[in-house]
Design a protein around this motif. Structure first.
Motif, PDB file in Angstrom:
ATOM      1  N   ASP A 126       3.529  11.329  -1.278  1.00 31.59           N
ATOM      2  CA  ASP A 126       2.725  10.827  -0.162  1.00 31.59           C
ATOM      3  C   ASP A 126       2.309   9.375  -0.388  1.00 31.59           C
ATOM      4  OD1 ASP A 126       2.908  13.177   1.236  1.00 31.59           O
ATOM      5  OD2 ASP A 126       0.913  13.909   0.707  1.00 31.59           O
ATOM      6  N   ILE A 127       2.023   9.017  -1.634  1.00 33.08           N
ATOM      7  CA  ILE A 127       1.698   7.618  -1.939  1.00 33.08           C
ATOM      8  C   ILE A 127       2.889   6.732  -1.592  1.00 33.08           C
ATOM      9  CG2 ILE A 127       1.247   5.979  -3.805  1.00 33.08           C
ATOM     10  CD1 ILE A 127      -0.343   8.214  -5.204  1.00 33.08           C
ATOM     11  N   ARG A 128       4.066   7.127  -2.054  1.00 32.12           N
ATOM     12  CA  ARG A 128       5.265   6.309  -1.833  1.00 32.12           C
ATOM     13  C   ARG A 128       5.617   6.188  -0.349  1.00 32.12           C
ATOM     14  NH1 ARG A 128       4.701   3.726  -6.044  1.00 32.12           N
ATOM     15  NH2 ARG A 128       5.849   4.249  -7.948  1.00 32.12           N
ATOM     16  N   GLY A 188      -2.922  -6.594   1.492  1.00 32.71           N
ATOM     17  CA  GLY A 188      -2.535  -5.938   2.738  1.00 32.71           C
ATOM     18  C   GLY A 188      -1.320  -6.592   3.374  1.00 32.71           C
ATOM     19  N   ARG A 189      -1.303  -7.920   3.369  1.00 36.79           N
ATOM     20  CA  ARG A 189      -0.156  -8.635   3.951  1.00 36.79           C
ATOM     21  C   ARG A 189       1.105  -8.427   3.114  1.00 36.79           C
ATOM     22  NH1 ARG A 189      -4.289 -12.477   5.050  1.00 36.79           N
ATOM     23  NH2 ARG A 189      -3.861 -13.620   3.122  1.00 36.79           N
ATOM     24  N   LEU A 205      -0.805   8.207   1.786  1.00 37.25           N
ATOM     25  CA  LEU A 205      -2.025   8.297   0.987  1.00 37.25           C
ATOM     26  C   LEU A 205      -2.283   6.946   0.340  1.00 37.25           C
ATOM     27  CD1 LEU A 205      -4.332   9.810  -0.460  1.00 37.25           C
ATOM     28  CD2 LEU A 205      -2.665  10.485  -2.221  1.00 37.25           C
ATOM     29  N   GLY A 206      -3.476   6.420   0.567  1.00 41.02           N
ATOM     30  CA  GLY A 206      -3.848   5.158  -0.039  1.00 41.02           C
ATOM     31  C   GLY A 206      -3.386   3.950   0.757  1.00 41.02           C
ATOM     32  N   ARG A 207      -3.695   2.772   0.227  1.00 36.08           N
ATOM     33  CA  ARG A 207      -3.402   1.516   0.925  1.00 36.08           C
ATOM     34  C   ARG A 207      -2.306   0.698   0.259  1.00 36.08           C
ATOM     35  NH1 ARG A 207      -9.245  -0.972   1.248  1.00 36.08           N
ATOM     36  NH2 ARG A 207      -9.790   0.662  -0.229  1.00 36.08           N
ATOM     37  N   ASN A 208      -1.749   1.226  -0.829  1.00 28.04           N
ATOM     38  CA  ASN A 208      -0.648   0.522  -1.493  1.00 28.04           C
ATOM     39  C   ASN A 208       0.364   1.545  -1.999  1.00 28.04           C
ATOM     40  OD1 ASN A 208       1.107  -1.069  -2.922  1.00 28.04           O
ATOM     41  ND2 ASN A 208      -0.370  -1.715  -4.480  1.00 28.04           N
TER      42      ASN A 208
END
Length: 311
Positions: free
Chosen positions: A76-78, A182-183, A82-85
């Protein structure tokens, strides 16, 4: 053991998920001794997930016995669920008792995999090496993570992506604000989505050809139905990917075709000429991919993706 430059790594954020208190505290002590002061430890998966949601770490280290859901969480992270990075450095410590543990860690998208028991010194050596020599990422219809092909394997023209690596940036004395991060993530995600569209084209073409061949040879069975359902799922994901890329017209076309193939799957043993025409249209994506000299997936790879998509 490779030494970190302590004056450069003090603000590197590390999350360590390990249910064994003795192992957990031993690793944290070693990391802090190396200057990695911002190491947070977690004994429960829920606490770890909540922390990832709040602030993305530069490095996630986790043992597979913290919770059975760990592999799904890494995936889910990849996939940016999940998460912002989605490009945080991930090292998993897995048990060697089950043959499929390493494979599950690889398919989840981990950067590095270590077989337990893992000494703190060995962990830090691997972290330092992986951060400095990170493998480029590749993207398929259901995988985002490091390229696992060996240099000795058959050459591949699948696009390789250099992704955000905040751990290495901080080791080199570079810092990003949250806005800059973020960018950077957005730019990498655009590359991920474009690469995923390439993969969709390959997979669509492969399964369309199999389906058309089955109808031509009158091989009407449950395998055919399963392949039609895979085609539906790929088209739906292609529609979502195209929408993210701002290709609204392409997204609508993929959605429309997904519904037509879904109708065919419901009556796969009595196909209409119209629905078969839809399948033939989809083969153009495969021809386009071949014209670009991108190799199609092997039968083994495609069948693996079939199993993943169906269950």
């Amino acid at each position: 053991m490779k030494k970190f430059e302590k004056d450069k790594v003090g603000d590197i954020e590390i999350y360590l998920g390990e249910p064994n208190e003795q192992v957990r505290e031993s690793m944290r002590a070693m990391m802090r001794d190396q200057g990695l002061r911002r190491t947070r430890t977690f004994a429960r998966i829920d606490d770890l997930v909540n922390a990832i949601k709040e602030v993305p770490p530069d490095l996630l280290i986790a043992a597979d016995d913290i919770d059975p859901s760990l592999y799904s969480i890494v995936r889910d992270i990849r996939h940016f669920k999940l998460g912002r990075n989605p490009f945080i450095l991930i090292s998993l410590m897995v048990s060697g008792e089950k043959d499929d543990n390493v494979k599950r860690a690889i398919l989840a998208g981990a950067d590095d995999i270590l077989i337990k028991p893992v000494s703190p010194g060995k962990m830090l050596e691997r972290v330092a090496h992986t951060a400095a020599n990170r493998t480029p990422f590749i993207v398929t219809t259901d995988y985002v993570g490091p390229e696992r092909r060996r240099q000795s394997d058959r050459p591949s023209k699948i696009r390789q992506l250099t992704v955000v690596n905040t751990f290495r940036d901080k080791m080199n004395g570079n810092r990003m604000t949250q806005a800059e991060l973020g960018r950077a993530v957005e730019g990498c995600m655009n590359d991920v989505m474009a690469a995923r569209m390439d993969s969709h084209g390959l997979k669509l073409g492969y399964f369309c050809n199999l389906i058309l061949k089955a109808y031509e040879e009158n091989l009407i069975d449950k395998v055919l139905e399963e392949r039609l359902l895979v085609l539906v799922s790929v088209l739906e994901d292609a529609a979502r990917t195209a929408r993210v890329l701002g290709e609204s017209e392409l997204s609508q076309i993929c959605t429309q075709m997904a519904r037509q193939v879904e109708e065919l799957a419901e009556k796969y043993d009595t196909p209409s000429d119209e629905t078969l025409a839809t399948i033939r249209k989809l083969t153009k994506a495969f021809e386009k991919a071949k014209a670009a000299n991108i190799p199609p997936p092997t039968p083994e790879k495609a069948e693996d993706e079939t199993q993943s998509a169906t269950g």
